[in-house]
Design a protein around this motif. Structure first.
Motif, PDB file in Angstrom:
ATOM      1  N   TYR A   2      42.175  -5.878  22.370  1.00 58.53           N
ATOM      2  CA  TYR A   2      41.245  -5.016  23.104  1.00 58.53           C
ATOM      3  C   TYR A   2      39.906  -4.931  22.378  1.00 58.53           C
ATOM      4  N   TYR A  15      36.735  -2.017  21.491  1.00 63.03           N
ATOM      5  CA  TYR A  15      36.338  -0.609  21.556  1.00 63.03           C
ATOM      6  C   TYR A  15      34.930  -0.452  20.979  1.00 63.03           C
ATOM      7  N   PHE A  73      40.637  -8.673  31.608  1.00 61.82           N
ATOM      8  CA  PHE A  73      40.360  -7.488  30.794  1.00 61.82           C
ATOM      9  C   PHE A  73      40.018  -6.298  31.692  1.00 61.82           C
ATOM     10  N   TYR A  94      36.800   1.809  25.781  1.00 58.88           N
ATOM     11  CA  TYR A  94      37.857   0.810  25.619  1.00 58.88           C
ATOM     12  C   TYR A  94      37.933  -0.189  26.773  1.00 58.88           C
ATOM     13  N   VAL A 148      40.553  -3.413  27.577  1.00 60.17           N
ATOM     14  CA  VAL A 148      41.810  -3.969  27.054  1.00 60.17           C
ATOM     15  C   VAL A 148      42.199  -5.271  27.737  1.00 60.17           C
ATOM     16  N   ASN A 149      42.915  -6.099  26.995  1.00 59.10           N
ATOM     17  CA  ASN A 149      43.516  -7.299  27.563  1.00 59.10           C
ATOM     18  C   ASN A 149      44.789  -6.875  28.281  1.00 59.10           C
ATOM     19  N   ILE A 160      49.603  -0.444  23.628  1.00 61.32           N
ATOM     20  CA  ILE A 160      49.145  -1.825  23.573  1.00 61.32           C
ATOM     21  C   ILE A 160      49.355  -2.372  22.168  1.00 61.32           C
TER      22      ILE A 160
END
Length: 241
Positions: free
Chosen positions: A151, A153, A185, A192, A194-195, A209
């Motif tokens: 991910y 951030y 994503f 954030y 994230v994948n 995660i």
């Protein structure tokens, strides 16, 4: 851009391979970047600078830590590096498959055989580049496959990329990254991105995660993005299942 490294404990062998490689490298963006005289040095450098090398020609019969042992250590932190074994003995060829070696060449290395491997490498890298993320910061340039990213951030003006190998800060905006990276994503919070393939569980206000060192981490889902993010992530999780 193809970046090549050679690892052999014999200077004459490194020089001979470099000479043959220089005959087939015809693009100014492709170069032999580093030479290592031992497996120990190669492993340490590659661990410190992930993604800096695309292709490693690795001699099998080195003193100290041999090529097979070196490859095993490299694979513990890098599954994507293309490794081609260089050997004087046919007996070692099949051992390369257990460490994910792409191919092998026999000493003395001929130009024709080298060109076959070289063309194969370029084809693989061309396909990979479509899902490669490049990070540029004060420490250098790093390349990561999408599958290696957990991910992103944001922290003030910086964005931090989180992977199994560590955290890499760089200057960017999450909005720009979200648009650039596409559907793989998902934005779950102002801070954030994230994948979706790395999400293990979706809760009411947070999700679990994979994070650095493959440790489970909990990230918040904002109220404003909850419905959209949860729907996208659920679909991705069901598709993978």
């Amino acid at each position: 851009m193809l970046r090549i490294a050679i690892c052999d404990d014999e200077t004459a062998a490194r020089d001979a391979l470099r000479f043959q490689l220089e005959k087939i490298i015809d693009d100014e963006t492709e170069e032999i970047v580093y030479e290592f005289s031992s497996g120990v040095n190669a492993e340490k450098w590659l661990r410190k600078y992930p993604g800096q090398i695309d292709l490693l020609f690795l001699d099998v019969e080195m003193n100290g830590m041999n090529g097979m042992e070196t490859a095993e250590k490299i694979r513990a932190f890098d599954e994507n590096l293309l490794i081609v074994f260089v050997t004087g003995y046919q007996d070692y060829v099949f051992d390369g498959y257990r460490v994910g070696a792409l191919d092998y060449v026999m000493k003395p290395v001929g130009v024709q055989r080298l060109r076959e491997v070289y063309d194969r490498v370029k084809h693989i890298l061309k396909e990979r580049m479509q899902k490669t993320f490049i990070v540029k910061n004060s420490d250098g340039v790093y390349r990561f496959q999408y599958d290696d990213i957990f991910y992103f951030y944001s922290d003030r003006r910086l964005v931090n990329l989180v992977t199994v190998r560590g955290i890499y800060p760089f200057y960017e905006k999450l909005d720009v990254l979200e648009e650039k990276l596409g559907n793989s994503f998902v934005r779950i919070h102002q801070r954030y991105l994230v994948n979706g393939k790395k999400v293990l569980h979706i809760g009411r206000t947070s999700l679990d995660i994979l994070g650095q060192d493959r440790q489970l981490q909990t990230l918040p889902i904002s109220r404003a993005l909850k419905e959209t993010a949860s729907t996208k992530l659920a679909r991705m999780m069901l598709a993978d299942g």
